[in-house]
Scaffold this motif. Structure first.
Motif, PDB file in Angstrom:
ATOM      1  N   PHE A 179      -0.732  14.915  -7.151  1.00 45.75           N
ATOM      2  CA  PHE A 179      -0.956  14.445  -5.997  1.00 45.75           C
ATOM      3  C   PHE A 179      -0.837  15.448  -4.848  1.00 45.75           C
ATOM      4  O   PHE A 179      -0.045  15.231  -3.878  1.00 45.75           O
ATOM      5  CB  PHE A 179       0.186  13.303  -5.767  1.00 45.75           C
ATOM      6  N   GLU A 212      -4.049  -0.970  -8.442  1.00 45.17           N
ATOM      7  CA  GLU A 212      -4.689   0.283  -8.084  1.00 45.17           C
ATOM      8  C   GLU A 212      -3.562   1.348  -8.223  1.00 45.17           C
ATOM      9  O   GLU A 212      -2.878   1.768  -7.377  1.00 45.17           O
ATOM     10  CB  GLU A 212      -5.331   0.450  -6.817  1.00 45.17           C
ATOM     11  N   LEU A 213      -3.749   2.091  -9.373  1.00 42.98           N
ATOM     12  CA  LEU A 213      -2.563   3.043  -9.705  1.00 42.98           C
ATOM     13  C   LEU A 213      -2.925   4.581  -9.596  1.00 42.98           C
ATOM     14  O   LEU A 213      -3.900   4.868  -9.136  1.00 42.98           O
ATOM     15  CB  LEU A 213      -2.023   2.578 -11.050  1.00 42.98           C
ATOM     16  N   GLY A 214      -2.356   5.320 -10.330  1.00 40.98           N
ATOM     17  CA  GLY A 214      -2.781   6.668 -10.466  1.00 40.98           C
ATOM     18  C   GLY A 214      -3.675   7.303 -11.017  1.00 40.98           C
ATOM     19  O   GLY A 214      -4.512   6.540 -11.831  1.00 40.98           O
ATOM     20  N   THR A 216       5.679   2.061 -10.618  1.00 38.25           N
ATOM     21  CA  THR A 216       5.908   0.913  -9.724  1.00 38.25           C
ATOM     22  C   THR A 216       4.806  -0.091 -10.000  1.00 38.25           C
ATOM     23  O   THR A 216       5.347  -1.395 -10.016  1.00 38.25           O
ATOM     24  CB  THR A 216       5.895   1.543  -8.093  1.00 38.25           C
ATOM     25  N   PHE A 248      -1.415  -4.356  -5.221  1.00 35.82           N
ATOM     26  CA  PHE A 248      -0.572  -3.515  -5.309  1.00 35.82           C
ATOM     27  C   PHE A 248      -1.284  -1.903  -5.537  1.00 35.82           C
ATOM     28  O   PHE A 248      -2.021  -1.795  -6.432  1.00 35.82           O
ATOM     29  CB  PHE A 248       0.463  -3.417  -6.332  1.00 35.82           C
ATOM     30  N   LYS A 268       2.443  -4.779   3.428  1.00 35.46           N
ATOM     31  CA  LYS A 268       3.661  -3.918   3.289  1.00 35.46           C
ATOM     32  C   LYS A 268       3.244  -2.418   3.265  1.00 35.46           C
ATOM     33  O   LYS A 268       2.751  -2.085   2.343  1.00 35.46           O
ATOM     34  CB  LYS A 268       4.708  -4.198   2.451  1.00 35.46           C
ATOM     35  N   GLU A 295       0.202  13.245 -12.875  1.00 34.57           N
ATOM     36  CA  GLU A 295      -0.362  13.192 -11.475  1.00 34.57           C
ATOM     37  C   GLU A 295       0.390  14.190 -10.567  1.00 34.57           C
ATOM     38  O   GLU A 295       1.655  13.820 -10.266  1.00 34.57           O
ATOM     39  CB  GLU A 295      -0.378  11.795 -11.006  1.00 34.57           C
ATOM     40  N   GLY A 326      -0.281   2.075  -5.742  1.00 38.17           N
ATOM     41  CA  GLY A 326       0.710   3.038  -5.599  1.00 38.17           C
ATOM     42  C   GLY A 326       0.922   3.691  -7.144  1.00 38.17           C
ATOM     43  O   GLY A 326      -0.331   3.756  -7.837  1.00 38.17           O
ATOM     44  N   SER A 327       2.071   4.066  -7.485  1.00 37.14           N
ATOM     45  CA  SER A 327       2.096   4.891  -8.783  1.00 37.14           C
ATOM     46  C   SER A 327       2.095   3.896  -9.766  1.00 37.14           C
ATOM     47  O   SER A 327       2.442   2.734  -9.912  1.00 37.14           O
ATOM     48  CB  SER A 327       3.648   5.788  -8.770  1.00 37.14           C
ATOM     49  N   CYS A 374      -5.774   9.341  -4.889  1.00 36.12           N
ATOM     50  CA  CYS A 374      -5.732   8.723  -6.508  1.00 36.12           C
ATOM     51  C   CYS A 374      -7.026   9.160  -6.990  1.00 36.12           C
ATOM     52  O   CYS A 374      -6.976   9.367  -8.239  1.00 36.12           O
ATOM     53  CB  CYS A 374      -5.413   7.258  -6.319  1.00 36.12           C
ATOM     54  N   GLU A 403       6.965   3.204   3.506  1.00 33.10           N
ATOM     55  CA  GLU A 403       8.264   3.610   4.323  1.00 33.10           C
ATOM     56  C   GLU A 403       7.806   4.552   5.263  1.00 33.10           C
ATOM     57  O   GLU A 403       8.126   4.541   6.554  1.00 33.10           O
ATOM     58  CB  GLU A 403       9.612   4.069   3.422  1.00 33.10           C
ATOM     59  N   GLU A 406       9.773  -5.707  -3.187  1.00 35.66           N
ATOM     60  CA  GLU A 406      10.141  -6.856  -4.536  1.00 35.66           C
ATOM     61  C   GLU A 406      10.317  -8.250  -3.776  1.00 35.66           C
ATOM     62  O   GLU A 406      10.137  -9.348  -4.469  1.00 35.66           O
ATOM     63  CB  GLU A 406      11.551  -6.563  -5.066  1.00 35.66           C
ATOM     64  N   VAL A 438       0.653  -1.220  -0.157  1.00 34.62           N
ATOM     65  CA  VAL A 438      -0.060   0.130  -0.163  1.00 34.62           C
ATOM     66  C   VAL A 438       0.909   1.058  -0.111  1.00 34.62           C
ATOM     67  O   VAL A 438       1.952   1.342   0.509  1.00 34.62           O
ATOM     68  CB  VAL A 438      -0.732   0.055   1.192  1.00 34.62           C
ATOM     69  N   PRO A 439       0.360   2.328  -0.567  1.00 36.42           N
ATOM     70  CA  PRO A 439       1.016   3.628  -0.728  1.00 36.42           C
ATOM     71  C   PRO A 439       0.665   4.481   0.951  1.00 36.42           C
ATOM     72  O   PRO A 439       0.216   4.036   1.674  1.00 36.42           O
ATOM     73  CB  PRO A 439       0.479   4.273  -1.611  1.00 36.42           C
ATOM     74  N   TRP A 440       1.290   5.501   0.987  1.00 33.13           N
ATOM     75  CA  TRP A 440       1.186   6.486   1.995  1.00 33.13           C
ATOM     76  C   TRP A 440       0.071   7.364   2.234  1.00 33.13           C
ATOM     77  O   TRP A 440       0.019   7.984   3.193  1.00 33.13           O
ATOM     78  CB  TRP A 440       2.508   7.295   2.325  1.00 33.13           C
TER      79      TRP A 440
END
Ligand code: NAD
Length: 458
Positions: free
Chosen positions: A359, A230-232, A212, A206, A155, A357, A208-209, A264, A158, A193, A129-131
């Motif tokens: 963001f 699920e992306l931008g 990625t 996944f 995951k 994007e 995120g962008s 997003c 960061e 990864e 997942v993203p932030w």
């Protein structure tokens, strides 16, 4: 060796704790634990899995304030939004707690026996997942995956691991088997990864962008591993001349500045029919000025800081003077990753504010003439995630919503996500759907079994 990653409060810019970043060996150990936990979980009676998921929802409910406070500190989300997000995690768990007893296969008429389909769990699922919405997006993955009989390794990004770590702890408190839901914080290039490449991880969800996501898909392809991506997005908010302009203008700031534009589904392109452009901007300007940006702990604050200094600098690069600025809102100054919302008026169709994007709390306004041009501009992007259409003409609302290539649209509304309805993107915004009644099926494989009954085939 585990790297310690500093966790920063975006409203002060100061680190307040640190979290160890898992390496590939730690990911491997987590997957092994998950494999064992999943075997026991899948063997439980469906009603028992349902009961444990309901208990997990109840434990989350009892910790909504704690989770919300963590998210405010870690991600800078306004407290009212963070509280909603924690409640949403509870709701998503409750909704999918009904699924273990409703994974209904079929019985297909055949000659010479009985043919039956089963929805079998995949095994261990990786959820990356993203932030921007650390709790909610995690729950969209882990709740239906667990309900379908899988184990999950989550995951987090960061920068924002705290609520994800706490949720895995709450799962244990609720009585879910040890190892069934594990949070493994780590860097994308290392832990992310390692998760995607692990041969015992059967599927990766996944979020995120797009860049990625494409990398994750390529890695997964090496093992013919299914992915949900699920992306931008670069979604359009289309305002026709016949719309309720007051309602559309009042809703427009929230359509792109919610979560400081780190969404997003942000409607970062505002397409307005030329004949009402001035009238619309006259209404939008006071709405943007009234958008309350400040300390995310304030109950009435609508927008907090951006997630990091680096991200704030990237967003600022889109408001660098080369694109005309119509007007801006306000933001605190000083420490913290603050950014005042901006409304831009690009005069070139290839301006990067219309293509990339951002963001962040930045919206680019474009004028259009007529329905055909509105649809052409709305579709003039490689993305296709979300969007809104404002019109009083029902037929037009239907026509345009069918013509815009996006996975989730709303007419006379900003809404993008309900956990009871499917969500996901078209084009470069992704593959597959999350949420809605079918989400658990995406975490199963259909098995077809023919039972010969000894009758002569017809
Ligand atoms: P990102 O792609 O940089 O990172 C997302 C996650 O992937 C993080 O956990 C990161 O650690 C991990 N990651 C990074 N590199 C990896 C790799 N090589 N292998 C495996 N994992 C790796 O995205 P971000 O900056 O965290 O999030 C912002 C993006 O997410 C935006 O593009 C936004 O539109 C998108 N997003 C999409 C949705 C959706 O539902 N479509 C929802 C929220 C955010």
């Amino acid at each position: 060796m585990t790297e310690a990653f500093p966790i920063v409060d975006p409203s002060t810019g100061a680190a307040f704790t640190e979290v160890g970043m898992a390496d590939a060996g730690e990911v491997d150990a987590a997957v092994r634990r998950a494999v064992r936990a999943q075997e026991g979980w899948a063997a439980l009676a469906p009603a028992d899995r349902a009961r444990l998921l309901r208990r997990f929802a109840a434990v989350v409910d009892a910790h909504v304030e704690e989770l919300a406070a963590l998210e405010v500190r870690n991600s800078g989300h306004p407290i009212a939004s963070a509280r909603w997000e924690a409640g949403h995690v509870r709701d998503v768990l409750e909704y999918y707690a009904g699924a273990p007893e409703r994974l209904i296969g079929s019985q297909i008429p055949v000659a010479g026996g009985i043919d039956v389909t089963f929805h079998e769990p995949l095994g261990v699922v990786g959820v990356i997942v993203p932030w921007n919405f650390p709790m909610t997006i995690a729950a969209w993955g882990f709740a239906p995956a667990l309900a379908a009989g899988n184990a999950v390794i989550l995951k987090p990004a960061e920068w924002t691991p705290l609520t994800a770590l706490r949720l895995a702890g709450l799962a244990l408190e609720a009585g879910l088997p040890d190892g069934l839901l594990q949070t493994v914080p780590g860097r994308g290039a290392e832990a992310g990864e390692a998760l995607v490449r692990h041969p015992d991880v059967a599927k990766v969800v996944f979020t995120g962008s797009t860049g990625t996501g494409s990398r994750v898909m390529a890695l997964a392809a090496e093992q013919v591993k299914p992915v949900t991506l699920e992306l931008g997005g670069k979604s359009a908010n289309v305002v026709f001349a016949d719309a309720d302009l007051d309602a559309a203008a009042a809703a427009a700031p929230g359509a792109v500045f919610d979560n400081a534009g780190q969404d997003c589904c942000a409607r970062s392109r505002l397409l307005v029919e030329r004949s009402v452009l001035d009238a619309f901007l006259e209404r939008l300007e006071p709405a943007v000025a009234a958008w309350r940006v400040g300390d995310p702990r304030g109950e009435d604050v609508q927008m907090g800081p951006l997630v990091s200094a680096a991200h704030r600098d990237r967003v600022a690069s889109f408001v660098d003077g080369s694109t005309p600025v119509a007007f801006r809102g306000s933001a605190p100054s000083g420490a913290g990753f603050w950014f005042a919302p901006a409304v831009l008026l690009p005069d070139r169709p290839d301006d990067r504010v219309l293509r990339e994007e951002i963001f962040g709390p930045v919206v680019a306004v474009q004028a259009f003439d007529g329905e055909a041009e509105a649809v052409r501009l709305a579709n003039d992007t490689r993305y296709g995630l979300s969007g809104s259409i404002w019109t009083r003409d029902l037929g037009r609302g239907i026509r345009v919503s069918r013509a815009v290539r996006s996975g989730a649209l709303s007419v006379n509304s900003n809404s993008s996500v309900r956990y009871t309805t499917p969500f996901g993107g078209m084009k470069r915004s992704g593959i597959g759907r999350e949420l809605g009644p079918d989400a658990p099926l995406a975490f199963t494989a259909v098995k077809n079994v023919f039972y010969a009954t000894g009758e002569a085939p017809a």
